[in-house]
Enzyme design. Structure first.
Site, PDB file in Angstrom:
ATOM      1  N   HIS A  78     -15.485  14.780 -17.438  1.00 19.25           N
ATOM      2  CA  HIS A  78     -13.810  14.490 -17.413  1.00 19.25           C
ATOM      3  C   HIS A  78     -13.667  13.688 -16.171  1.00 19.25           C
ATOM      4  O   HIS A  78     -14.519  13.431 -15.484  1.00 19.25           O
ATOM      5  CB  HIS A  78     -13.058  15.722 -17.597  1.00 19.25           C
ATOM      6  CG  HIS A  78     -13.199  16.731 -16.703  1.00 19.25           C
ATOM      7  ND1 HIS A  78     -14.398  17.163 -16.341  1.00 19.25           N
ATOM      8  CD2 HIS A  78     -12.168  17.322 -15.706  1.00 19.25           C
ATOM      9  CE1 HIS A  78     -14.111  18.429 -15.382  1.00 19.25           C
ATOM     10  NE2 HIS A  78     -12.934  18.150 -15.097  1.00 19.25           N
TER      11      HIS A  78
ATOM     12  N   ASP B 114     -13.169  15.871  -8.579  1.00 22.66           N
ATOM     13  CA  ASP B 114     -14.448  16.398  -8.369  1.00 22.66           C
ATOM     14  C   ASP B 114     -15.622  16.281  -9.159  1.00 22.66           C
ATOM     15  O   ASP B 114     -16.804  16.768  -8.853  1.00 22.66           O
ATOM     16  CB  ASP B 114     -14.370  18.151  -8.287  1.00 22.66           C
ATOM     17  CG  ASP B 114     -13.670  18.751  -9.452  1.00 22.66           C
ATOM     18  OD1 ASP B 114     -12.711  18.175  -9.933  1.00 22.66           O
ATOM     19  OD2 ASP B 114     -14.158  19.775  -9.798  1.00 22.66           O
ATOM     20  N   HIS B 115     -15.415  15.550 -10.274  1.00 20.44           N
ATOM     21  CA  HIS B 115     -16.617  14.881 -11.118  1.00 20.44           C
ATOM     22  C   HIS B 115     -17.154  13.539 -11.054  1.00 20.44           C
ATOM     23  O   HIS B 115     -17.788  13.200 -11.428  1.00 20.44           O
ATOM     24  CB  HIS B 115     -16.378  15.411 -12.400  1.00 20.44           C
ATOM     25  CG  HIS B 115     -16.124  16.923 -12.750  1.00 20.44           C
ATOM     26  ND1 HIS B 115     -17.124  17.858 -13.254  1.00 20.44           N
ATOM     27  CD2 HIS B 115     -15.109  17.723 -12.250  1.00 20.44           C
ATOM     28  CE1 HIS B 115     -16.355  19.043 -13.294  1.00 20.44           C
ATOM     29  NE2 HIS B 115     -15.531  19.056 -12.521  1.00 20.44           N
TER      30      HIS B 115
ATOM     31  N   HIS C 245     -10.362  22.167 -21.709  1.00 19.57           N
ATOM     32  CA  HIS C 245      -9.723  22.222 -20.373  1.00 19.57           C
ATOM     33  C   HIS C 245      -8.424  21.638 -20.352  1.00 19.57           C
ATOM     34  O   HIS C 245      -7.947  20.854 -19.388  1.00 19.57           O
ATOM     35  CB  HIS C 245     -10.816  21.310 -19.546  1.00 19.57           C
ATOM     36  CG  HIS C 245     -10.669  21.454 -18.093  1.00 19.57           C
ATOM     37  ND1 HIS C 245     -10.566  22.343 -17.303  1.00 19.57           N
ATOM     38  CD2 HIS C 245     -10.929  20.188 -17.173  1.00 19.57           C
ATOM     39  CE1 HIS C 245     -10.872  21.994 -16.070  1.00 19.57           C
ATOM     40  NE2 HIS C 245     -10.793  20.706 -15.940  1.00 19.57           N
TER      41      HIS C 245
ATOM     42  N   HIS D 163     -20.331  24.997 -10.394  1.00 17.02           N
ATOM     43  CA  HIS D 163     -18.853  24.683 -10.255  1.00 17.02           C
ATOM     44  C   HIS D 163     -18.205  25.950  -9.903  1.00 17.02           C
ATOM     45  O   HIS D 163     -17.055  26.283 -10.550  1.00 17.02           O
ATOM     46  CB  HIS D 163     -18.269  24.210 -11.756  1.00 17.02           C
ATOM     47  CG  HIS D 163     -17.043  23.390 -11.177  1.00 17.02           C
ATOM     48  ND1 HIS D 163     -15.973  24.174 -11.338  1.00 17.02           N
ATOM     49  CD2 HIS D 163     -16.691  22.163 -11.603  1.00 17.02           C
ATOM     50  CE1 HIS D 163     -14.938  23.187 -11.293  1.00 17.02           C
ATOM     51  NE2 HIS D 163     -15.359  22.072 -11.275  1.00 17.02           N
TER      52      HIS D 163
HETATM   53 ZN   LIG Z   1     -13.885  20.589 -11.941  1.00 14.68          ZN
HETATM   54 ZN   LIG Z   2     -11.866  19.800 -13.990  1.00 17.40          ZN
END
Ligand SMILES: [Zn+2]
Ligand SMILES: [Zn+2]
Length: 364
Positions: A113, A117-118, A216, A314
């Site tokens: 996604h 942070d990804h 999510h 994570h």
């Molecule tokens: Zn994340």
């Molecule tokens: Zn996320």
């Protein structure tokens, strides 16, 4: 006794002379540094891309919360002689560079996604693999919105590319390979995968990669990925609360790499932030538990799916010492699942034609 004393004097004397030479004599310093450099260049890890196994390395086991021990989300999957990157959290790519991974083998990036942070190191993945002579454009897969993310990074790095081509020459840094290429993963009507929906991203007969929807919300699209290669399987949860779709798509997997949030500790942090007037931080801590899974949720998912090895990654919050790790794992005893805390540098090898899982440390 006397002999022993003389032997100790001799050893200490030689060691002292060596250290003094290293500290004071430039020629000795240069010789030692040349040896270190030669050793570093001799250790490229071509073995990792061998076609004898499905492998995964964790290059980021952390989250957006500041953590010097854990970079945000990043994983390398080694299969079919290629490297696939699952998420590229900010700062994570430095691990990959230090591990001496053959970066020209990076075939694609798969984004779960678009939370920062990804995706923060996406530009670095592209730049570093381009410089390493990747022979095709870098394919970046993701849900609807992937074209905007990729176009944005391509634009942000446009000046960098022109500077480097001017300096090193377009024969070395080919202009046609400098920009990333967006690949959409979506339902047939172009909307994000939802519910139990999935889509095959890659299938060359030996390696199959499947994307599937996870939970999510309100973050949509949000995907997990499953890799099947030579009878071995590996699943990434992406960021998700407990999800039936994940249970279904992780069925019988050898390894499940699952996000996890220790919600009791996050609640303590929220209360402490509120007590000390850290209102914005308290607000964030209040909002985030509903779209993440607890270690217990992850363990139950793994047990329901019949997964052999569960690796928690994570991790939220950071675990500054051993006590945090103890607390993180204490509710994860469910069924027969082998549960471990992931860390930056964890390498898991699943040899073809066996049920083994070999866990090693690549270092940080
Ligand atoms: Zn994340
Ligand atoms: Zn996320």
């Amino acid at each position: 006794m006397r002999m022993l004393r003389w032997a100790i004097f001799a050893v200490v004397g030689i060691a002292g002379a060596g250290l003094a030479a290293l500290y004071f004599i430039p020629a000795v310093q240069d010789r030692v540094i040349a040896g270190i450099i030669d050793d570093a260049f001799s250790r490229q890890r071509d073995d990792l891309v061998g076609e004898d196994a499905l492998r995964v390395a964790i290059c980021g086991s952390g989250s957006p919360m500041s953590n010097l021990e854990r970079s945000p989300a990043c994983h390398l999957v080694f299969a079919a002689g290629k490297i696939f990157v699952v998420d590229a959290g900010p700062g994570s790519w430095m691990h990959v560079t230090r591990w001496q991974v053959p970066q020209d083998r990076v075939a694609a990036v798969l984004l779960t996604h678009f939370h920062s942070d990804h995706i923060g190191d996406l530009g670095e993945v592209n730049l570093q693999t381009w410089v390493a002579q990747r022979p095709q454009r870098l394919a970046v897969y993701g849900g609807p919105g992937i074209d905007r993310v990729v176009a944005g990074f391509n634009e942000a790095y446009a000046m960098d590319r022109s500077h480097r081509m001017a300096h090193h020459g377009p024969e070395f840094l080919r202009p046609d390979l400098g920009e990333m290429e967006a690949h959409l993963i979506a339902a047939p009507d172009g909307t994000p995968l939802r519910g139990d929906e999935d889509a095959v991203v890659y299938d060359d007969g030996a390696l199959k990669i499947t994307a599937f929807a996870v939970h999510h919300d309100p973050v949509v699209p949000a995907y997990g990925y499953r890799f099947d290669y030579r009878g071995r399987s590996l699943v990434f949860s992406g960021d998700t609360a407990k999800s039936d779709s994940l249970v279904r798509h992780a069925q019988g997997a050898d390894v499940l790499i699952h996000e996890a949030m220790l919600k009791t500790t996050v609640a303590e942090m929220e209360a402490a932030a509120a007590r000390h007037g850290r209102t914005p931080f308290a607000k964030i801590l209040h909002d985030i538990p509903d779209y993440h899974a607890s270690p217990r949720d992850a363990a139950e998912t793994a047990a329901e799916a019949g997964v052999a090895h569960l690796v928690l990654s994570h991790l939220i919050p950071p675990l500054p010492h051993w006590l945090g790790a103890r607390v993180f794992l204490r509710d994860t005893g469910v069924g027969q699942v082998d549960v471990r805390l992931g860390y930056d540098g964890m390498l898991i090898t699943l040899p073809a034609g066996s049920k083994d899982a070999v866990f090693e440390d690549l270092g940080r």
